[in-house]
Design an enzyme around this catalytic site. Sequence first.
Site, short mmCIF file in Angstrom:
data_model
loop_
_atom_site.label_atom_id
_atom_site.label_comp_id
_atom_site.label_asym_id
_atom_site.label_seq_id
_atom_site.Cartn_x
_atom_site.Cartn_y
_atom_site.Cartn_z
N SER A 108 44.55 40.35 40.61
CA SER A 108 43.70 40.49 39.86
C SER A 108 44.15 41.13 38.86
O SER A 108 45.51 41.26 38.03
CB SER A 108 42.97 42.13 40.61
OG SER A 108 42.63 42.09 41.66
N LYS A 151 35.49 42.09 39.61
CA LYS A 151 36.83 43.10 40.24
C LYS A 151 37.10 44.44 39.61
O LYS A 151 37.43 45.45 40.06
CB LYS A 151 38.16 41.94 40.57
CG LYS A 151 39.44 42.86 40.61
CD LYS A 151 38.75 43.58 42.49
CE LYS A 151 40.10 44.43 42.81
NZ LYS A 151 41.09 43.59 43.45
N LYS A 175 47.68 49.70 37.18
CA LYS A 175 47.19 48.01 35.92
C LYS A 175 45.47 48.07 36.54
O LYS A 175 45.04 47.70 35.49
CB LYS A 175 48.54 47.21 37.02
CG LYS A 175 47.93 45.72 36.26
CD LYS A 175 47.20 44.26 37.42
CE LYS A 175 46.75 44.28 38.64
NZ LYS A 175 46.14 44.00 39.01
#
Length: 297
Positions: free
Chosen positions: A100, A175, A243
């Site tokens: 990701s 995502k 993150k």
Amino acid sequence: MTTTLPKIAWIGLGIMGSPMSEHLIKAGYDVTGYTLEQEKLERLSAAGGTAAGSVAEAVRGADVVITMVPASPQVEAVAYGPDGILENARPGTLLIEMSSITPRTSVDLAAAAGKKGIRVLDAPVSGGEAGAVEAVLSIMVGGEGTDFDAARPIFEALGRTVVLCGPHGSGQTVKAANQLIVAVNIQACAEAVVFLERSGVDLGAALDVLGGGLAGSTVLARKKDNFLNRDFKPGFRIDLHHKDMGIVTDAARTVGAAIPVGAVVAQLVASLRAQGDGGLDHSALLRGVERLSGEQV
């Protein structure tokens, strides 16, 4: 045993990468892997894969290279440079980036790889450790349709929902949206848990009935036991969700999309991390709600 299946190099054998690579071995693929932790290389070997001593060694001779590492800096570290994927994979190789990362990193990687004759798909996943272990991940893909079709059998050995979402970077954009929804959902569940407990309700019964109605969700089903047992063993760490919330906040700003609730939850995730809980599962957002409610945790 000879096989016509593509030879796979797998880079990154963490919480997600180890079980995913093992599913491909079980499906009959020849998998050579590289990661920084020796015990993870030994686990791959025990499962029938081949351990490599470097990225370069792993990708030489591979038909498909799959990366599953924590974030954009790690992707860039394994992709670029004299010992990286692009310098050592042969032209025609398909690079499937399943970490990701930012959509921009994916777009830049596809452009750099194209100059070497290497095809790229960005294919991040959702489902966490349980989804990886059970091979029921959702896989959101960006790239060319012909490359997606070629990779589909690999994806179908790893997940249940596999969708081409658009050109390079699209998988990462979807995502980011996924992580926005998951974080807000976990936060809402965490607030409900504290509210229910403070009200003296049987929490297990309450979560069961909530799960059967409109408030039900995959998040609630997957994380119910975490909430009930205060079990925050990491399936997906707060550090990584922090993150990801940075990715979606930045990407939304770039396209001019307002995410006010997401921005608040991003701050709550950051706060939890600052209080030392970054290594816990993201269901530990419950601990943040407990602190805000005056509990000592």
